[in-house]
Design an enzyme around this catalytic site. Structure first.
Site, PDB file in Angstrom:
ATOM      1  N   HIS A  29     -12.598 -20.071  -1.390  1.00  0.00           N
ATOM      2  CA  HIS A  29     -12.229 -20.445  -2.754  1.00  0.00           C
ATOM      3  C   HIS A  29     -13.114 -21.580  -3.273  1.00  0.00           C
ATOM      4  O   HIS A  29     -13.707 -21.488  -4.358  1.00  0.00           O
ATOM      5  CB  HIS A  29     -10.760 -20.845  -2.792  1.00  0.00           C
ATOM      6  CG  HIS A  29     -10.288 -21.300  -4.128  1.00  0.00           C
ATOM      7  ND1 HIS A  29     -10.230 -20.471  -5.224  1.00  0.00           N
ATOM      8  CD2 HIS A  29      -9.863 -22.515  -4.570  1.00  0.00           C
ATOM      9  CE1 HIS A  29      -9.794 -21.128  -6.274  1.00  0.00           C
ATOM     10  NE2 HIS A  29      -9.565 -22.378  -5.906  1.00  0.00           N
ATOM     11  N   GLN A  52      -5.757 -26.785   8.060  1.00  0.00           N
ATOM     12  CA  GLN A  52      -5.744 -26.608   6.618  1.00  0.00           C
ATOM     13  C   GLN A  52      -7.075 -26.042   6.089  1.00  0.00           C
ATOM     14  O   GLN A  52      -7.135 -25.555   4.963  1.00  0.00           O
ATOM     15  CB  GLN A  52      -5.472 -27.955   5.923  1.00  0.00           C
ATOM     16  CG  GLN A  52      -4.164 -28.612   6.322  1.00  0.00           C
ATOM     17  CD  GLN A  52      -2.968 -27.878   5.776  1.00  0.00           C
ATOM     18  OE1 GLN A  52      -3.067 -27.169   4.795  1.00  0.00           O
ATOM     19  NE2 GLN A  52      -1.823 -28.050   6.423  1.00  0.00           N
ATOM     20  N   LYS A  84      -7.164 -32.469   9.990  1.00  0.00           N
ATOM     21  CA  LYS A  84      -6.204 -31.418   9.638  1.00  0.00           C
ATOM     22  C   LYS A  84      -6.948 -30.085   9.575  1.00  0.00           C
ATOM     23  O   LYS A  84      -7.004 -29.418   8.537  1.00  0.00           O
ATOM     24  CB  LYS A  84      -5.558 -31.726   8.282  1.00  0.00           C
ATOM     25  CG  LYS A  84      -4.830 -33.058   8.222  1.00  0.00           C
ATOM     26  CD  LYS A  84      -3.524 -33.011   8.965  1.00  0.00           C
ATOM     27  CE  LYS A  84      -2.724 -34.292   8.760  1.00  0.00           C
ATOM     28  NZ  LYS A  84      -1.433 -34.262   9.480  1.00  0.00           N
TER      29      LYS A  84
END
Length: 360
Positions: free
Chosen positions: A121, A113, A110
């Site tokens: 972060h 993402q 994925k």
């Protein structure tokens, strides 16, 4: 090399003298370099090595693993929220466990993402928290961790339901509000941190800026994500709706044009019915349509002449007409003014017989 070692040694002495003595002997608290090394390894793993290893492999499903992992994160965050004052090191440790979010994305391929926001972060947080645990554990610094663990309880609950399968998607309509909650969190952290620029409570000003600017950075990153993920989607839906409405309006206009063209064509056809033209079985100026003449005499079935006289061959009428007379095209005597030659001879004989009788 000696200069680098001298710099590291001086930094170590500074940390030993200014660090909180209560956390000095805690795991990975003596130096920032182990934490920095783990963070850099994380970034390399999820952005370079992981995608390369998964390039020619099928993605892992990991459904049960994800459900278990997110359930543990919910419980862990709830415990941290309850024990924050006494568990600041565990909060620091939790930032490493959150690396698994990205690793699972990579294993499942994925890659969409693994965004810049996501990597920044997760990559920055362990270092940020390390300084807090090292120099200012407890007190004012706990507000940031307390609020963050509360948000993570909700966030990992969402992820857990999302990992359970499509049948739970109908319960996950509140993703947009989760992102909003995260942005509200950063606003509250900013206010809480920057208030100490106006209030003196013996808290290091460097950490005021450190925590406050982290909140500013993450607020703008999450706000950009919010606009792209939700407002951008709304704009796409609006553009699609406008396209459908414009398409319908164009189709209606095309239909009106077709109706207008059809009406014009019908008018032209009606106008062309004069001067012997045939249209839809209508007769004009003696032309035939459906076996009827304009004067109402039936031709094909009764073998009648248009003017009441004629001749037939095998029960049919030959189609050539001129001045009210029919022609057989050579198979029978020509009609003259509606009378056959045979009829003329018979009439002459009858006239001669009448004259003879009168003479007698």
């Amino acid at each position: 090399m000696a200069l680098i070692m001298k710099y590291i040694d001086s930094m170590q002495r500074y940390m030993d003298s200014h660090g909180d003595s209560r956390t000095k002997d805690w795991p990975m608290m003596s130096s920032p370099f182990p934490t920095l090394a783990v963070c850099l390894t994380y970034v390399y793993l999820v952005k370079v090595l992981g995608p390369r290893l998964m390039e020619n492999r099928k993605p892992f499903r990991l459904q049960n693993t994800l459900v278990f992992y997110n359930a543990v994160q919910v419980i862990f965050s709830a415990w941290l929220f309850y024990e924050m004052v006494h568990a600041c090191w565990w909060y620091y440790f939790s930032k490493f466990t959150e690396f698994l979010d990205t690793i699972f994305f990579v294993l499942r391929k994925k890659t969409s993402q693994v965004t810049t926001l996501h990597v920044i972060h997760h990559g920055c947080m362990p270092m940020s928290v390390w300084f807090g645990v090292k120099f200012t554990p407890g007190g004012h610094s706990t507000f940031f961790g307390l609020l963050n663990t509360f948000v993570h309880i909700i966030m990992y609950t969402y992820y857990m339901f999302s990992a359970m399968g499509p049948q739970y998607q109908k319960y996950l309509w509140w993703k947009k509000y989760l992102t909003t909650l995260q942005m509200v969190q950063f606003v509250l952290i900013m206010v809480h941190a920057f208030q100490l620029l106006f209030i003196d409570c013996n808290y290091p000003k460097a950490f005021v800026w450190w925590i406050g600017m982290h909140a500013v950075m993450f607020f703008f990153l999450f706000n950009e994500f919010y606009k792209n993920a939700y407002k951008g989607r709304r704009t796409k839906h609006k553009n699609l709706l406008m396209f459908i409405l414009q398409r319908k309006e164009k189709d209606d206009d095309d239909l009106d044009v077709q109706k207008t063209n059809k009406a014009v064509t019908e008018e032209q056809q009606k106008a062309s019915l004069t001067n012997g033209h045939i249209s839809n079985g209508v007769v004009s100026n003696g032309s035939l349509a459906n076996g009827l003449t304009k004067n109402g005499y039936k031709m094909a079935s009764t073998s009648l002449l248009a003017n009441g006289s004629g001749t037939t061959l095998n029960g049919s009428i030959k189609p050539t007409t001129a001045n009210g007379s029919l022609h057989k095209n050579g198979d029978a005597p020509l009609l003259v003014n509606g009378h056959s030659k045979m009829g003329v001879e018979l009439s002459t004989q009858l006239t001669q017989r009448k004259l003879q009788q009168q003479q007698k």
